[in-house]
Structure formats: C-alpha cells, structure tokens
Design an enzyme around this catalytic site. Sequence first.
Site, PDB file in Angstrom:
ATOM      1  N   GLY A  38     -10.525  -9.136  -1.394  1.00  0.00           N
ATOM      2  CA  GLY A  38      -9.288  -8.947  -0.623  1.00  0.00           C
ATOM      3  C   GLY A  38      -9.397  -9.657   0.726  1.00  0.00           C
ATOM      4  O   GLY A  38      -8.510 -10.422   1.116  1.00  0.00           O
ATOM      5  N   HIS A  39     -10.511  -9.431   1.422  1.00  0.00           N
ATOM      6  CA  HIS A  39     -10.730 -10.105   2.705  1.00  0.00           C
ATOM      7  C   HIS A  39     -10.764 -11.631   2.503  1.00  0.00           C
ATOM      8  O   HIS A  39     -10.196 -12.381   3.294  1.00  0.00           O
ATOM      9  CB  HIS A  39     -12.072  -9.689   3.307  1.00  0.00           C
ATOM     10  CG  HIS A  39     -12.190  -8.234   3.648  1.00  0.00           C
ATOM     11  ND1 HIS A  39     -13.044  -7.383   2.995  1.00  0.00           N
ATOM     12  CD2 HIS A  39     -11.570  -7.479   4.597  1.00  0.00           C
ATOM     13  CE1 HIS A  39     -12.965  -6.169   3.517  1.00  0.00           C
ATOM     14  NE2 HIS A  39     -12.069  -6.189   4.488  1.00  0.00           N
ATOM     15  N   GLN A 155      -0.166  -0.356   8.751  1.00  0.00           N
ATOM     16  CA  GLN A 155      -0.869  -1.086   9.814  1.00  0.00           C
ATOM     17  C   GLN A 155      -0.146  -2.397  10.116  1.00  0.00           C
ATOM     18  O   GLN A 155       0.095  -2.746  11.279  1.00  0.00           O
ATOM     19  CB  GLN A 155      -2.304  -1.363   9.353  1.00  0.00           C
ATOM     20  CG  GLN A 155      -3.057  -2.359  10.224  1.00  0.00           C
ATOM     21  CD  GLN A 155      -4.507  -2.475   9.808  1.00  0.00           C
ATOM     22  OE1 GLN A 155      -5.304  -1.599  10.107  1.00  0.00           O
ATOM     23  NE2 GLN A 155      -4.866  -3.549   9.117  1.00  0.00           N
TER      24      GLN A 155
END
Length: 288
Positions: A38-39, A155
Amino acid sequence: MKVAASISELELARSELMAGATPPVIAYVPTMGALHDGHLSLVRLARGIADVVIMSIFVNPLQFGPNEDYAKYPRTLERDLKKAKKAGVDLVFTPTVAEIYPAGRQVSVKAGAIGEVLEGAFRPGHFDGVLTVVLKLLNIVRPSVAIFGRKDAQQLACIRRMVRDLNVDVDIVGAPIVREEDGLAMSSRNRFLSPAERASALVLSASLRAAAQEPAPAAALAAASRLLTVAVDAGEIEVDYISVVNGTTMAPLPDDYTGPGLAVVAARVGTTRLIDNIELVFPGPERP
Ligand code: AMP
C-alpha cells in the site's frame, strides 16, 4: 537513496536533490513505516508525477491515545529502507521524536468537527495529532504534492480540509486502497492478526462490498450491518462503527441522497483494530 535522520540533514539532502536549472517537482509520501505494498503504491504514484520523491518514516506519538498501540507499533527501519530504495524513493526522512517535538512546544492544529466523528469519536485527539505532524512535515519537506492513501479516508478528508482552511501551499493526492488478494486492506497492523483472526477480518471488506451493491444509503448500511452482525454474534469481531457518509465532510448521508458516497467501518479483531472503506455511487431513481 539518501537518508536524513534530522531536519538539518533533510535540508542538505533536499537542496542537493533540488540543484539544477529548473526546480524539480517534489512529491512527498508520509508514512509511519512497516512498509507494505500500500505504501509502495503511493511511491509509484509519486514517481509518476514528480522528479524527486521524498518519504518520511515517523511513528507520531501525538496521534496515539494513552491506551493505544504506540509502543507496540511495528518498527522495521532496515527493511523499510530497502523497500523504499527499490521502489524509487530519492530521500527518506527518519526524524526522532525529539526532533519533531522539542521540549516546550505549545502550538498545535485542531481538526474541528470533521475530526470528532467516526475515528475521532473512538480516538479522541487522533486527528489533531495527525494534522499537527502533517503540517510540520509539510513545512519541513516543502513538497509541491503530498500523497495519502484513501485507506485512511477520514484522515485524507481532514488533511484536505486543513490545506484549504489554513491555505497550505501543496496539492493533496489521494491514492487507491491496495488490498490482499482476498480483499483485506493492507495495513501495518495486519501482522498482529493470528491466522484465525485474519480470516475473521475478511468480513470488513466483505461487508463493504455488500454495501456497494445497494442503490441507496440506508440499504447499503443495512447490507453491511447484516454481515458484520453475524461476525459479532459469532464473537469474531467487535464493531466500533459502520456508516455511510459524504467522503468530504464525513457526515452521514440521508437516504434520498444521490451521487458519490463512502461506506466506512472500524472493528476490533482480537486486540487489533482495523479500518476500511469503499467508495459508493447512489444512482437515484431511473427516469422513464
Ligand atoms: P501509515 O504508515 O499507516 O501512516 O500510512 C501511510 C500512508 O499510506 C497513508 O497515507 C495511508 O493512507 C497509506 N496507506 C496505508 N495502507 C494503505 C493501503 N492499503 N492502500 C493505500 N494506501 C495505504
């Protein structure tokens, strides 16, 4: 790949990377490390739009509550640096807590109402901590573009709101959620799941997929809740919330709403707390 452990090292490395006739575009990927695909998808996206890619790895104490997993959060720096290098990061910023929060610091960012619902209701002060560190990191790194995963949808909404409300000079890009083959959203916390818990965790993404089949918010919520309730009754998970919201404001959608929305879920599987979400479109009644 350069590694900067302090703000002054970051400054030096940044100016070396910036040297050249035309100032290059810097894309920035903030992370807390324990890197997964994902990162790395955020890095790939960054590489596609910028000349220089800067990543930070910083486990931000300010965004963890007193009874949360700050001490236990995975820290795998050596492995992270190898992955970052392979993915094409030019510079990794790995500051200490003392560097980011020197003694005597007083001023911080407050997220406001958007940070008090959903995650914010279960993690009071979480988004104040997130926004404070993100604003500090943006001021230190000074990128043109910063990339955040849509995995952390609230977020991302809080950050977009801060950038708008505080006139922060950066473009925010939201990257798609990367999932395991079976649907589990990738997360640094997945490593804490036992094999049985990992199997139970699949109900989060399954419930969101069920919501996405429905034509209106109430039906979407009911479809997701049905699946979650089975897992709750079996003692496999505890649900903090499931909601169908506006992805910009995080407010619940009325049932006559048409357009894009977001189903968001948070649940605990054993001692591990997981969040996930899915983008929905409510088409409205068909016209004759
Ligand atoms: P974290 O290290 O958990 O703070 O995450 C750093 C960044 O990676 C945040 O912008 C996250 O939203 C993003 N991210 C984490 N997991 C995923 C995922 N499965 N897919 C896409 N982005 C992700």
